[in-house]
Motif scaffolding. Structure first.
Motif, PDB file in Angstrom:
ATOM      1  N   LEU A   1      15.807 -17.580  10.126  1.00 57.56           N
ATOM      2  CA  LEU A   1      17.138 -17.778  10.685  1.00 57.56           C
ATOM      3  C   LEU A   1      17.674 -19.177  10.372  1.00 57.56           C
ATOM      4  O   LEU A   1      18.867 -19.345  10.080  1.00 57.56           O
ATOM      5  CB  LEU A   1      17.122 -17.531  12.193  1.00 57.56           C
ATOM      6  CG  LEU A   1      16.950 -16.074  12.636  1.00 57.56           C
ATOM      7  CD1 LEU A   1      16.784 -15.996  14.154  1.00 57.56           C
ATOM      8  CD2 LEU A   1      18.105 -15.222  12.184  1.00 57.56           C
ATOM      9  N   LEU A   2      16.795 -20.157  10.412  1.00 58.09           N
ATOM     10  CA  LEU A   2      17.224 -21.516  10.067  1.00 58.09           C
ATOM     11  C   LEU A   2      17.624 -21.608   8.601  1.00 58.09           C
ATOM     12  O   LEU A   2      18.602 -22.284   8.247  1.00 58.09           O
ATOM     13  CB  LEU A   2      16.117 -22.525  10.397  1.00 58.09           C
ATOM     14  CG  LEU A   2      15.855 -22.760  11.892  1.00 58.09           C
ATOM     15  CD1 LEU A   2      14.645 -23.666  12.077  1.00 58.09           C
ATOM     16  CD2 LEU A   2      17.073 -23.351  12.569  1.00 58.09           C
TER      17      LEU A   2
ATOM     18  N   ARG B   1      21.025 -20.038   8.281  1.00 64.61           N
ATOM     19  CA  ARG B   1      22.035 -20.952   8.832  1.00 64.61           C
ATOM     20  C   ARG B   1      22.351 -22.066   7.850  1.00 64.61           C
ATOM     21  O   ARG B   1      23.512 -22.381   7.593  1.00 64.61           O
ATOM     22  CB  ARG B   1      21.542 -21.534  10.162  1.00 64.61           C
ATOM     23  CG  ARG B   1      22.593 -22.443  10.808  1.00 64.61           C
ATOM     24  CD  ARG B   1      22.026 -23.312  11.863  1.00 64.61           C
ATOM     25  NE  ARG B   1      21.092 -24.245  11.192  1.00 64.61           N
ATOM     26  CZ  ARG B   1      20.313 -25.091  11.839  1.00 64.61           C
ATOM     27  NH1 ARG B   1      20.294 -25.122  13.139  1.00 64.61           N
ATOM     28  NH2 ARG B   1      19.510 -25.887  11.188  1.00 64.61           N
ATOM     29  N   ASP B   2      21.276 -22.623   7.282  1.00 62.23           N
ATOM     30  CA  ASP B   2      21.477 -23.721   6.323  1.00 62.23           C
ATOM     31  C   ASP B   2      22.201 -23.222   5.080  1.00 62.23           C
ATOM     32  O   ASP B   2      23.058 -23.942   4.512  1.00 62.23           O
ATOM     33  CB  ASP B   2      20.141 -24.352   5.946  1.00 62.23           C
ATOM     34  CG  ASP B   2      19.496 -25.069   7.122  1.00 62.23           C
ATOM     35  OD1 ASP B   2      20.236 -25.411   8.097  1.00 62.23           O
ATOM     36  OD2 ASP B   2      18.262 -25.318   7.073  1.00 62.23           O
TER      37      ASP B   2
ATOM     38  N   LEU C   1      24.328 -20.744   4.956  1.00 67.50           N
ATOM     39  CA  LEU C   1      25.718 -20.497   5.320  1.00 67.50           C
ATOM     40  C   LEU C   1      26.514 -21.802   5.453  1.00 67.50           C
ATOM     41  O   LEU C   1      27.711 -21.845   5.162  1.00 67.50           O
ATOM     42  CB  LEU C   1      25.803 -19.706   6.641  1.00 67.50           C
ATOM     43  CG  LEU C   1      25.365 -18.237   6.566  1.00 67.50           C
ATOM     44  CD1 LEU C   1      25.333 -17.638   7.966  1.00 67.50           C
ATOM     45  CD2 LEU C   1      26.305 -17.455   5.669  1.00 67.50           C
ATOM     46  N   LYS C   2      25.850 -22.839   5.882  1.00 67.30           N
ATOM     47  CA  LYS C   2      26.521 -24.134   6.006  1.00 67.30           C
ATOM     48  C   LYS C   2      26.927 -24.653   4.631  1.00 67.30           C
ATOM     49  O   LYS C   2      27.958 -25.289   4.477  1.00 67.30           O
ATOM     50  CB  LYS C   2      25.615 -25.163   6.692  1.00 67.30           C
ATOM     51  CG  LYS C   2      25.589 -25.037   8.187  1.00 67.30           C
ATOM     52  CD  LYS C   2      24.768 -26.153   8.786  1.00 67.30           C
ATOM     53  CE  LYS C   2      24.698 -26.056  10.286  1.00 67.30           C
ATOM     54  NZ  LYS C   2      23.899 -27.130  10.861  1.00 67.30           N
TER      55      LYS C   2
END
Length: 141
Positions: free
Chosen positions: A132-133, A136-137, A139-140
């Motif tokens: 998940l991290l 997230r990274d 997507l950032k």
């Protein structure tokens, strides 16, 4: 009702129980032979030739040559020898069952240890949090 009976009989536990009862009956015959043919003669050797199975007391006060003669005469008897043999049979069966359960538990413990070591040896992949991290990274960016 017939359907319920069929469902009951088809269950695995019922079949396992039936097999256990049949094997138990056969095992009882073996233990009875062990006690009567092997253990009692050994005990008789140490007790000067006494035979456990012949120990009895006639409650009518008469003296009978054997327990069979007392039974045929219809005398009330205390069959002490038969009781002692039943206790010996029980102790032997209980000991053998204890040894079987102990052996099965050992096998189960060994299998559980194999599974634990296999789980420990398996390479640990990324955890759900790590994935998940990463998402997230990504997507950032």
């Amino acid at each position: 009702m017939l359907q319920e009976f069929k469902a009951f009989i088809a269950k695995g536990n019922v079949m396992d129980m039936a097999v256990g009862i049949i094997i138990g009956a056969a095992f009882t015959a073996i233990v009875t032979s062990l006690v009567g043919d092997i253990i009692n003669p050994i005990i008789a050797l140490f007790t000067g030739g006494m035979d456990f199975s012949g120990w009895f007391y006639a409650l009518d006060g008469n003296d009978y040559a054997s327990i069979t003669a007392a039974e045929e005469a219809g005398a009330p008897i205390f069959a002490v020898g038969r009781f002692v043999m039943a206790i010996i049979n029980f102790l032997i069966i209980a000991f053998v069952v204890f040894m079987l359960v102990k052996m099965v538990n050992r096998v189960k413990d060994a299998a559980a240890k194999k599974e634990e070591t296999a789980a420990e040896e398996a390479p640990a992949g990324p955890t759900q949090l790590d994935v998940l991290l990463e998402i997230r990274d990504a997507l950032k960016k």
